[in-house]
Design a protein around this motif. Structure first.
Motif, PDB file in Angstrom:
ATOM      1  N   GLU A   1      66.649 -18.633 -25.606  1.00 32.97           N
ATOM      2  CA  GLU A   1      66.660 -18.147 -26.994  1.00 32.97           C
ATOM      3  C   GLU A   1      65.270 -18.151 -27.623  1.00 32.97           C
ATOM      4  OE1 GLU A   1      70.676 -19.378 -25.840  1.00 32.97           O
ATOM      5  OE2 GLU A   1      68.691 -20.315 -25.700  1.00 32.97           O
ATOM      6  N   LEU A   2      64.323 -18.845 -26.985  1.00 42.38           N
ATOM      7  CA  LEU A   2      62.969 -18.939 -27.532  1.00 42.38           C
ATOM      8  C   LEU A   2      61.990 -18.047 -26.765  1.00 42.38           C
ATOM      9  CD1 LEU A   2      62.742 -22.793 -28.162  1.00 42.38           C
ATOM     10  CD2 LEU A   2      63.410 -20.996 -29.770  1.00 42.38           C
ATOM     11  N   LEU A   3      62.512 -17.002 -26.142  1.00 41.56           N
ATOM     12  CA  LEU A   3      61.691 -16.145 -25.284  1.00 41.56           C
ATOM     13  C   LEU A   3      60.476 -15.581 -26.015  1.00 41.56           C
ATOM     14  CD1 LEU A   3      61.204 -14.646 -22.633  1.00 41.56           C
ATOM     15  CD2 LEU A   3      62.733 -12.827 -23.458  1.00 41.56           C
TER      16      LEU A   3
ATOM     17  N   LEU B   1      53.320 -24.337 -43.959  1.00 41.60           N
ATOM     18  CA  LEU B   1      52.761 -25.448 -43.197  1.00 41.60           C
ATOM     19  C   LEU B   1      52.485 -26.652 -44.097  1.00 41.60           C
ATOM     20  CD1 LEU B   1      50.387 -23.485 -40.801  1.00 41.60           C
ATOM     21  CD2 LEU B   1      52.245 -24.995 -40.085  1.00 41.60           C
ATOM     22  N   PHE B   2      51.917 -26.404 -45.277  1.00 42.27           N
ATOM     23  CA  PHE B   2      51.674 -27.507 -46.202  1.00 42.27           C
ATOM     24  C   PHE B   2      52.980 -28.132 -46.672  1.00 42.27           C
ATOM     25  CE2 PHE B   2      47.397 -25.580 -46.877  1.00 42.27           C
ATOM     26  CZ  PHE B   2      46.645 -26.717 -46.616  1.00 42.27           C
ATOM     27  N   ALA B   3      54.040 -27.328 -46.747  1.00 43.03           N
ATOM     28  CA  ALA B   3      55.341 -27.818 -47.215  1.00 43.03           C
ATOM     29  C   ALA B   3      55.998 -28.757 -46.208  1.00 43.03           C
ATOM     30  CB  ALA B   3      56.273 -26.644 -47.512  1.00 43.03           C
TER      31      ALA B   3
ATOM     32  N   PRO C   1      61.727 -35.808 -40.034  1.00 39.38           N
ATOM     33  CA  PRO C   1      61.340 -35.226 -38.741  1.00 39.38           C
ATOM     34  C   PRO C   1      62.188 -34.037 -38.306  1.00 39.38           C
ATOM     35  CG  PRO C   1      61.228 -37.609 -38.619  1.00 39.38           C
ATOM     36  CD  PRO C   1      61.817 -37.284 -39.962  1.00 39.38           C
ATOM     37  N   ILE C   2      63.517 -34.126 -38.465  1.00 39.22           N
ATOM     38  CA  ILE C   2      64.374 -33.011 -38.041  1.00 39.22           C
ATOM     39  C   ILE C   2      64.122 -31.777 -38.886  1.00 39.22           C
ATOM     40  CG2 ILE C   2      66.269 -33.801 -39.523  1.00 39.22           C
ATOM     41  CD1 ILE C   2      66.552 -31.923 -36.159  1.00 39.22           C
ATOM     42  N   GLU C   3      63.839 -31.972 -40.187  1.00 39.14           N
ATOM     43  CA  GLU C   3      63.533 -30.836 -41.054  1.00 39.14           C
ATOM     44  C   GLU C   3      62.184 -30.231 -40.684  1.00 39.14           C
ATOM     45  OE1 GLU C   3      63.921 -33.030 -44.741  1.00 39.14           O
ATOM     46  OE2 GLU C   3      65.724 -31.887 -45.256  1.00 39.14           O
ATOM     47  N   GLN C   4      61.216 -31.079 -40.361  1.00 41.86           N
ATOM     48  CA  GLN C   4      59.918 -30.576 -39.931  1.00 41.86           C
ATOM     49  C   GLN C   4      60.070 -29.728 -38.668  1.00 41.86           C
ATOM     50  OE1 GLN C   4      57.565 -34.156 -39.486  1.00 41.86           O
ATOM     51  NE2 GLN C   4      56.665 -33.930 -41.526  1.00 41.86           N
ATOM     52  N   TYR C   5      60.883 -30.204 -37.738  1.00 39.67           N
ATOM     53  CA  TYR C   5      61.083 -29.480 -36.479  1.00 39.67           C
ATOM     54  C   TYR C   5      61.706 -28.112 -36.733  1.00 39.67           C
ATOM     55  CZ  TYR C   5      62.856 -28.378 -31.816  1.00 39.67           C
ATOM     56  OH  TYR C   5      63.134 -27.754 -30.622  1.00 39.67           O
ATOM     57  N   MET C   6      62.735 -28.070 -37.573  1.00 39.55           N
ATOM     58  CA  MET C   6      63.417 -26.804 -37.855  1.00 39.55           C
ATOM     59  C   MET C   6      62.486 -25.827 -38.580  1.00 39.55           C
ATOM     60  SD  MET C   6      66.269 -27.239 -36.400  1.00 39.55           S
ATOM     61  CE  MET C   6      67.173 -25.799 -36.982  1.00 39.55           C
ATOM     62  N   GLN C   7      61.727 -26.340 -39.551  1.00 37.66           N
ATOM     63  CA  GLN C   7      60.796 -25.487 -40.286  1.00 37.66           C
ATOM     64  C   GLN C   7      59.670 -24.994 -39.379  1.00 37.66           C
ATOM     65  OE1 GLN C   7      60.978 -24.319 -43.496  1.00 37.66           O
ATOM     66  NE2 GLN C   7      63.044 -25.179 -43.454  1.00 37.66           N
ATOM     67  N   LEU C   8      59.230 -25.863 -38.473  1.00 36.22           N
ATOM     68  CA  LEU C   8      58.164 -25.476 -37.552  1.00 36.22           C
ATOM     69  C   LEU C   8      58.635 -24.369 -36.619  1.00 36.22           C
ATOM     70  CD1 LEU C   8      55.298 -25.970 -36.565  1.00 36.22           C
ATOM     71  CD2 LEU C   8      56.171 -27.810 -35.112  1.00 36.22           C
ATOM     72  N   LEU C   9      59.877 -24.461 -36.152  1.00 31.53           N
ATOM     73  CA  LEU C   9      60.434 -23.387 -35.321  1.00 31.53           C
ATOM     74  C   LEU C   9      60.447 -22.059 -36.081  1.00 31.53           C
ATOM     75  CD1 LEU C   9      63.510 -24.780 -33.326  1.00 31.53           C
ATOM     76  CD2 LEU C   9      61.325 -23.950 -32.430  1.00 31.53           C
ATOM     77  N   GLU C  10      60.792 -22.117 -37.365  1.00 31.40           N
ATOM     78  CA  GLU C  10      60.808 -20.902 -38.183  1.00 31.40           C
ATOM     79  C   GLU C  10      59.408 -20.308 -38.312  1.00 31.40           C
ATOM     80  OE1 GLU C  10      61.555 -19.714 -42.840  1.00 31.40           O
ATOM     81  OE2 GLU C  10      62.835 -21.269 -41.946  1.00 31.40           O
ATOM     82  N   ILE C  11      58.423 -21.184 -38.509  1.00 32.99           N
ATOM     83  CA  ILE C  11      57.030 -20.724 -38.603  1.00 32.99           C
ATOM     84  C   ILE C  11      56.596 -20.078 -37.285  1.00 32.99           C
ATOM     85  CG2 ILE C  11      54.638 -21.527 -38.766  1.00 32.99           C
ATOM     86  CD1 ILE C  11      55.689 -23.651 -40.782  1.00 32.99           C
ATOM     87  N   LEU C  12      56.922 -20.711 -36.175  1.00 32.26           N
ATOM     88  CA  LEU C  12      56.560 -20.169 -34.862  1.00 32.26           C
ATOM     89  C   LEU C  12      57.250 -18.837 -34.601  1.00 32.26           C
ATOM     90  CD1 LEU C  12      56.652 -23.448 -32.720  1.00 32.26           C
ATOM     91  CD2 LEU C  12      54.627 -22.235 -33.564  1.00 32.26           C
ATOM     92  N   GLN C  13      58.488 -18.705 -35.081  1.00 33.43           N
ATOM     93  CA  GLN C  13      59.202 -17.445 -34.906  1.00 33.43           C
ATOM     94  C   GLN C  13      58.498 -16.322 -35.660  1.00 33.43           C
ATOM     95  OE1 GLN C  13      63.244 -17.417 -36.301  1.00 33.43           O
ATOM     96  NE2 GLN C  13      63.522 -15.225 -35.883  1.00 33.43           N
ATOM     97  N   VAL C  14      58.097 -16.589 -36.905  1.00 35.47           N
ATOM     98  CA  VAL C  14      57.391 -15.573 -37.697  1.00 35.47           C
ATOM     99  C   VAL C  14      56.092 -15.181 -36.997  1.00 35.47           C
ATOM    100  CG1 VAL C  14      56.253 -15.091 -39.893  1.00 35.47           C
ATOM    101  CG2 VAL C  14      58.424 -16.328 -39.868  1.00 35.47           C
TER     102      VAL C  14
END
Length: 280
Positions: A103-105, A132-134, A140-153
């Motif tokens: 799913e992360l292709l 990123l500043f947010a 930690p779990i919220e940071q991980y989910m938000q980071l995935l969203e940033i990487l997707q964009v």
């Protein structure tokens, strides 16, 4: 001004770490580490020096750097009131978890391109910089989910700059990282003077012949080629600071101005006077 292996540590067992507004503007920190790095800086005009690539950015910068690619801290020499976020993602997270998840292709494709070094265009900087500043202060779990969203964009970006024409391959084991780091430290401490090959071979407990084979295998360069490239890197810093070509030459350890000009041209595809003119 050490060329060194940087050890990224976390207070807890985490697969990624973040630094908000680290201040290193007075430090020339040329370093590498196994972690992938996403860095965002705003409110600054500075130098983007990643691997063999060197350029400048204005206002802000957003860059993804692959594992073990040497780079300079993006705030070096900045004297404005800037802000910066640095995210380090463990190599195991990217190359085991991410690469093994279908799913992360699209994200995986981006991380594979990070071997070139990726600089993202203006339209992504402000939006993702705010995200990123947010991340600061989130669980930690919220940071991980938000980071995935940033990487997707970021992975959806159709426009970006590859900082190298070919992947910058600098993959080394932990043992070799420590050995190479000690060689870098010796070079950094002594590059302004003559460095004997035997001295470096003794540091690695090798014969000169065995060291030459080992160093070429690890770096793709002979020791002389690598030392010349490092001295050229130091001379660039002096030239960008406004020093004369002659001062940059002898200050970086070259004993001949003509030889310095020839090596500088070979490494950078321009002569030192042209390079200095672009930055001064």
């Amino acid at each position: 001004m050490k060329v060194q292996l940087e050890t990224i540590t976390n207070k807890v067992n985490r697969s990624f770490s973040m630094m908000f507004n680290p201040r290193l503007s007075d430090l020339f920190f040329w370093h590498f580490h196994p972690e992938y790095e996403l860095v965002y800086i705003e409110g600054a005009n500075g130098t983007r020096h990643v691997g063999d690539h060197i350029s400048t950015y204005e206002g802000s910068d957003l860059v993804l750097i692959g594992s073990n690619i040497p780079h300079l801290n993006f705030d070096y020499g900045v004297d404005t009131d800037y802000r910066k976020v640095v995210v380090h993602l463990k190599k195991e997270l990217v190359e085991t978890h991410f690469f093994g998840t279908p799913e992360l292709l699209v994200i995986n494709t981006m991380f594979r391109k990070a071997r070139y070094g990726l600089a993202f265009p203006e339209k992504f900087k402000k939006k993702l910089g705010k995200k990123l500043f947010a991340l600061e202060g989130l669980a930690p779990i919220e940071q991980y989910m938000q980071l995935l969203e940033i990487l997707q964009v970021l992975s959806d970006a159709e426009e970006f700059e590859l900082l190298h024409d070919h992947p910058y391959d600098h993959q080394v084991s932990d043992k070799d990282q420590k050995r190479i780091s000690s060689i870098f430290a010796l070079i950094d401490n002594g590059y302004q003077h003559k460095i004997e090959l035997q001295e470096v071979a003794d540091l690695c407990h090798m014969t000169k012949e065995a060291f030459c084979r080992y160093f070429k295998k690890m770096t793709r360069y002979t020791f002389t080629e690598f030392l010349n490239r490092y001295r050229i890197s130091q001379s660039k810093r002096d030239l960008m600071a406004g020093k004369s070509v002659s001062d940059a030459c002898y200050g970086s350890g070259f004993e001949s101005l003509s030889y310095f000009n020839r090596i500088f041209k070979k490494v950078t595809n321009e002569n030192p006077r042209e390079f200095r003119k672009r930055y001064v």
